[in-house]
Every structure is written in structure tokens, then in C-alpha cells.
Enzyme design. Structure first.
Site, short mmCIF file in Angstrom:
data_model
loop_
_atom_site.label_atom_id
_atom_site.label_comp_id
_atom_site.label_asym_id
_atom_site.label_seq_id
_atom_site.Cartn_x
_atom_site.Cartn_y
_atom_site.Cartn_z
CG ASN A 1 5.97 4.55 -6.38
OD1 ASN A 1 6.22 5.67 -6.81
ND2 ASN A 1 5.00 4.32 -5.51
CG ASP B 1 2.43 5.41 -13.63
OD1 ASP B 1 2.71 6.39 -14.34
OD2 ASP B 1 1.71 5.50 -12.61
NE ARG C 1 0.73 -1.22 -2.02
CZ ARG C 1 0.30 -1.77 -3.16
NH1 ARG C 1 0.74 -2.95 -3.54
NH2 ARG C 1 -0.60 -1.15 -3.90
CD GLU D 1 4.55 7.65 -3.40
OE1 GLU D 1 3.83 7.54 -2.41
OE2 GLU D 1 4.15 7.42 -4.55
CB SER E 1 -2.16 5.11 -11.60
OG SER E 1 -0.80 5.20 -11.44
CB THR F 1 -4.30 2.10 -4.84
OG1 THR F 1 -3.18 1.24 -4.73
CG2 THR F 1 -3.88 3.54 -4.58
P1 NG1 Z 1 -0.85 1.97 -1.99
O1 NG1 Z 1 -1.69 1.04 -2.78
O2 NG1 Z 1 -1.57 2.76 -0.91
O3 NG1 Z 1 0.40 1.30 -1.50
C1 NG1 Z 1 0.34 2.91 -4.21
C2 NG1 Z 1 1.79 3.25 -3.99
C3 NG1 Z 1 1.88 4.67 -3.49
C4 NG1 Z 1 1.20 5.65 -4.44
C5 NG1 Z 1 -0.22 5.15 -4.77
C6 NG1 Z 1 -0.90 5.97 -5.83
C7 NG1 Z 1 3.62 1.79 -3.26
C8 NG1 Z 1 4.12 0.89 -2.21
N1 NG1 Z 1 2.42 2.35 -3.02
O4 NG1 Z 1 -0.34 3.11 -3.00
O5 NG1 Z 1 3.22 5.01 -3.32
O6 NG1 Z 1 1.96 5.85 -5.59
O7 NG1 Z 1 -0.22 3.78 -5.19
O8 NG1 Z 1 -0.69 5.56 -7.12
O9 NG1 Z 1 4.30 2.00 -4.26
ZN ZN Z 2 0.41 6.86 -11.96
#
Ligand code: NG1
Ligand code: ZN
Length: 544
Positions: free
Chosen positions: A375, A279, A508, A373, A71, A503
Site C-alpha cells: 500500500n 494518504d 480482508r 507494504e 490515516s 484497523t
Molecule cells: P489492516 O486494516 O490491519 O489491514 C491496514 C493496512 C496495513 C497498515 C495499517 C495501518 C493493508 C492491507 N492493510 O491494516 O498495511 O498500513 O492499515 O494504517 O493495506
Molecule cells: Zn497513513
């Protein structure tokens, strides 16, 4: 079709397991979106996920998808996730099997597979078909082969779609299992382009959209979609590695734009023109523009969800249709978006843990569930029973109401219900702006975001942080939540929470407050607290 096997062929599996041997120290878990890590450490995981996909396919008596992508992560990373029959994320009980299978030594693979067969009462005589696809990372070709080796080792059949966006693989998997035997990339374009063309018959003057494709798979696929759409929109593809030789996700893409709150590399922006970013695997979408003073304005997943809710609510009212409409968010949603949805639109809002599977699941509680989300990953789900109600309304005698019902029906068909999809979400946004005769200025004015900041803290072991209440509060390590609470109390409209990433190997930190300086300062202080109480490593992070 696959040849049926009545027992696990130990020799074949073990022989290939040797080829895809596990480095002795490797321990990984199936995270927010499958397994992610440095591409050169993952070969054994991909092979084993091929094995697991065969068992999942036999168990569900359906086609399963396996997507090879990391991703928005850097190009050097890679990842793998399984897609369930209706295009959903892998069922959670199976994530546990996936983690176990990924971590056992080669000598225990057969035992682990037999365990799953027994626990799930799987008939090995069932056939297994797996759809695979990959993103543009250089490592994805070899890692896809590792998945296919795993599939072959257990006697499954793989159909490799080659380069595809993640949502395209979700779509074809779902369509095939719903009976469309010719489900293909082409049928994806035809479906979404036709729905869009029936919503937007003529281009409006303001409909030029510049799309930053993060130098990823979204670039060639968007070109193809564009060819099917014809003249109802003008798209300019930016950050297309095939042309510019840029690196995947480097200083571009939806994650970069969202976190940095700035334009991707090489983009010269004009006030109130329309820009958006995908993305690396094209399942996230954020829009942005400049205001007349050239300030950067982000229209993220929260703004997209708000636009969808606003539009759907209007169509429901025009069609005189009742529906339980809800929006599902995570703790990362901007406080102003939640207030807008609850107080202005009077829509029910639910907050769940990060990860699409949680949002998707909750959205299904509503007749129409919009989930995003912040994002930019999100979509809309519709209950089958309510879809029938909508269909019956389209044939009613009151013409205005029937037409509004038809518009809603067509709008819902431009959305990829299986999963968040940058391309289809972009078409949905464009269709709404066209219907309302709005530009980004009107859309952005729905509400004003509270300034916010996201940070990452590196710690020795991120699992020392445990959370509760949809990840809005920590329960471990002790003292952390009290510390965050007392910092937040010092800021106007302060809010902050921390959680271990699923991930990346980081914790965070999110903070919002009345001004950008205050949001930055709160984020800095909370990050410093995490560093001190959760075993921070390296330099202390600082954003202001
Ligand atoms: P993690 O790394 O668990 O925060 C991130 C995104 C999730 C989701 C995943 C999968 C943020 C804060 N976190 O997860 O929303 O999209 O990647 O790609 O954006
Ligand atoms: Zn993606």
C-alpha cells in the site's frame, strides 16, 4: 519541564476521567496502528492514551509521541497511536496495557495505572514530556485536547505541534531523543530538502510530479517542503482541501488509488506523466501513470521497494562495498515483485505479518533493510555499525569508489528512517529517477505485476478468523483454509489469503492470478467462502 509526582493523584485523574467518560459498552483493542474507530466514540480512549503516554515517558526516561489520526480511513473516523523514543511504534507489551486501560471502567483506571507502574517498575518521580500532533480531521482538535487532559492529569508536560504529518511527529520525537533539542517541523524541512538538493542539482525535463494529497495534512506540509527545495523539482499539489474543499480520503489518496487501481477524483492524466498519492496523514505513497493506450499503471510500495533495492545495489557495487541487503514485505506483496527481487536482483526477501512494526523490526536484521507494504508504507533502515563502514569508505583514496559511497550516504539521508514517510519517500524516488535518467516507463518495466484484487467481507465477529505463517494461512474457522486451497488450485498462478483487519471491522481478502478476470473471480469465490464460514453479515460482497 514537568513537575515530578511521587504518586498517582487519584482525585485529579478521576475528575478528568469523568469528563472523558467511557461509554459502558465500548471495547476496543490497540490494533495494527493504534486505536481506530468512529471519532464520536473515542474521547475516553484519547484521554487514557494521554495517561499511558506519561507512564511510557517516565519508564523510558524519554520523550514519547502521541499522534491523532485515522490515516486513510474516512473523515468521520479517528485514531490515536503512541510513538516510542526512537520514532518506532509502541513496544508490543505496552499495546496490551493500552488495550486494558482503554477497556476498564472509570472506577478501575487508578488500579490499572498502578499495575503498569508496578509491572514496569516505573519511578513516578521521573519527569514526563509528550509531543502531540494531529491531522486535519475536524474531530482531531477536541481529541488532541483529550490526550492533553490525560497528560496533565498525571503531571506530564505536553508540547503540541498542532497540524503535522505522522512521519513528521516520528521524526521530531526521534531527533529530540537523539539530542537535537531544537527538533522542529522546520528542522524536518531543512534536513530533507538539503539532502535532496545535494542529490538533484538541476531539474530534468520530465520532473513534473502531480501529487494527490488526499485533502489531508500532506497538502500544506508538502507546500512547505517545496518552498525549501527550490528549483530542483516541479510539484503540482492536487486534492488540497484548503483550495478545493474536498473531503479527506474521499475518492482520493493512496489507499483509494491502490485498491481501486484508478486515478483520484478530478485528475486528468496524460500518458507517462508522473503522478503520486499520499494518504490522509502522509505516511503512504503510491505512484501511477497511463501507458500509451491510456491503461492505468500503478507503481505501488512493491515497485518503490524494488526501485530502492535496484539503486542501492548499484551504488554498493560502484563503491565496492559489501552489505547484507534485504527487502521485507507482507503477504500483500505482488508475487512478481518477490520474484524480481529474489531472482533478478538476488536480494534476500523476508515476509512478515501486516503492520509496520513487524516490517521495521525485521528490516533491522539487515545492514540495509528496505521494507514496504504494497500500500506504499515503507522506508529503509541502516545498521549503525554498517553506517560507520560506509562513512569510512567515503574518505578512501579510490575516487570513484569514494564518490559512490558518498552518493549512497546522501541517498540514505533523504530517507526518514524512523517510519514510512510519503514526502521523504517521494524525494527518494525522484532522486533515483534523476540519477538513472529514468521516467515512470522505465521504472514500471522492472517487472509486470500479476493481476490482483483486494476485497472486504463484513462478519459479525472478525476474531473468528485466526491465521498463521505471516498471515498467509488460516487455522480457524475449520474448513476455511481447505476451501481456499481448493479454489486457488483452479487458477493459473493463483494465490489467495484472508485475515481480519486490525484497523477496520472487516475481514480482508486478497487474490492474484494470471488475468484480472481470474483474480476478480478468485477474490469473489474466496470472499463468498469467508462469508459462509465466518458469519458474514449484510449483502454478500462481489467484485466481478
Ligand atoms: P489492516 O486494516 O490491519 O489491514 C491496514 C493496512 C496495513 C497498515 C495499517 C495501518 C493493508 C492491507 N492493510 O491494516 O498495511 O498500513 O492499515 O494504517 O493495506
Ligand atoms: Zn497513513
Amino acid at each position: 519541564m514537568a513537575s515530578a509526582v511521587t504518586s498517582i493523584n487519584d482525585i485529579k485523574v478521576l475528575k478528568l476521567a469523568e469528563v472523558h467518560a467511557k461509554p459502558s459498552k465500548s471495547m476496543m483493542s490497540y490494533g495494527t496502528a493504534g486505536f481506530r474507530g468512529k471519532a464520536n466514540e473515542l474521547d475516553h480512549i484519547f484521554f487514557r492514551m494521554g495517561l499511558l503516554a506519561v507512564l511510557r515517558s517516565k519508564c523510558k526516561k524519554a520523550v514519547i509521541g502521541v499522534m491523532v489520526t485515522a490515516s486513510h480511513n474516512p473523515e468521520e473516523d479517528n485514531g490515536v497511536k503512541l510513538i516510542d523514543p526512537h520514532g518506532e511504534m509502541l513496544q508490543q507489551e505496552w499495546e496490551v496495557y493500552a488495550t486494558k486501560l482503554a477497556n476498564v471502567g472509570n472506577d478501575e483506571i487508578i488500579k490499572e495505572l498502578n499495575n503498569i507502574v508496578k509491572l514496569e517498575n516505573i519511578s513516578l518521580e521521573e519527569q514526563a514530556t509528550i509531543f502531540t500532533a494531529r491531522d486535519t480531521r475536524p474531530s482531531s482538535i477536541a481529541l488532541s485536547q483529550a490526550v492533553k487532559d490525560g497528560i496533565a492529569a498525571l503531571g506530564g508536560t505536553s508540547k503540541d505541534f498542532g497540524l503535522m504529518t505522522t512521519p513528521q511527529l516520528h521524526y521530531v520525537t526521534c531527533m529530540f531523543n537523539c539530542g537535537e533539542t531544537d527538533a522542529s517541523e522546520e528542522s524536518y524541512y531543512t534536513h530533507f530538502a538539503d539532502a535532496f538538493k545535494s542529490l538533484v542539482k538541476e531539474k530534468s525535463d520530465s520532473s513534473i510530479v502531480t501529487v494527490d494529497c488526499a485533502n489531508g495534512v500532506g497538502a500544506p506540509k508538502l507546500q512547505k517542503l517545496y518552498e525549501h527545495i527550490g528549483g530542483s523539482i516541479d510539484l503540482v499539489v492536487h486534492n488540497n482541501a484548503e483550495v478545493g474543499n474536498g473531503k479527506l480520503n474521499e475518492n482520493c489518496g493512496a489507499d483509494y488509488v491502490k485498491i481501486q487501481q484508478q486515478a483520484p477524483v478530478g485528475l486528468n492524466m496524460e500518458p507517462y506523466h508522473r503522478y503520486c498519492s499520499f494518504d490522509g496523514d502522509a505516511d503512504r505513497l503510491v505512484y501511477y501513470t497511463l501507458d500509451s493506450d491510456c491503461n492505468f499503471i500503478l507503481l505501488d510500495g512493491d515497485k518503490i521497494a524494488s526501485l530502492f533495492a535496484h539503486h542501492i545495489q548499484e551504488l554498493l557495487a560502484d563503491a565496492k562495498l559489501e552489505a547484507k541487503l534485504g527487502v521485507v514485505q507482507t503477504a500483500y506483496a505482488n508475487g512478481s515483485s518477490t520474484n524480481f527481487l529474489k531472482d533478478k536482483l538476488k536480494v534476500e526477501v523476508a515476509c512478515v505479518k501486516t503492520g509496520v512494526k513487524h516490517l521495521h523490526h525485521k528490516a533491522q536484521d539487515f545492514d540495509i533493510g528496505i521494507y514496504f507494504e504494497a500500500n506504499g508504507h515503507g522506508t529503509v533502515t541502516v545498521k549503525e555499525s554498517w553506517r560507520k563502514l560506509l562513512a569510512s569508505k567515503t574518505t578512501q583514496t579510490n575516487e570513484d569508489e569514494a564518490n559512490a559511497a558518498k552518493r549512497l550516504q546522501t541517498f540514505l539521508s533523504v530517507i526518514n528512517e524512523a517510519v514510512g514517510d510519503a514526502m521523504s519517500d517521494m524525494l527518494a524516488v525522484e532522486a533515483i529517477l534523476h540519477a538513472k535518467d529514468w521516467g515512470v516507463r522505465e521504472w514500471s518495466a522492472l517487472y509486470t505485476e500479476l493481476p490482483n484484487r483486494q476485497m472486504k467481507v463484513k462478519v459479525a465477529d472478525r476474531t473468528v478468523i485466526e491465521t498463521t505463517d505471516a498471515e498467509t494461512r488460516t487455522v480457524k474457522p475449520s474448513g476455511l483454509q481447505d476451501g481456499i486451497d481448493s479454489l486457488v488450485a483452479q487458477y493459473v498462478n493463483g494465490r489467495s489469503f484472508v485475515r481480519p483487519s486490525g484497523t477496520e471491522d472487516v475481514v480482508r481478502v486478497y487474490a492474484e492470478s494470471d488475468t484480472q478476470e481470474n483474480a476478480n473471480s478468485l477474490a469473489d469465490k474466496v470472499s463468498s467462502l469467508v462469508y459462509d464460514l465466518a458469519g458474514g453479515t449484510g449483502e454478500k460482497p462481489k467484485c466481478s
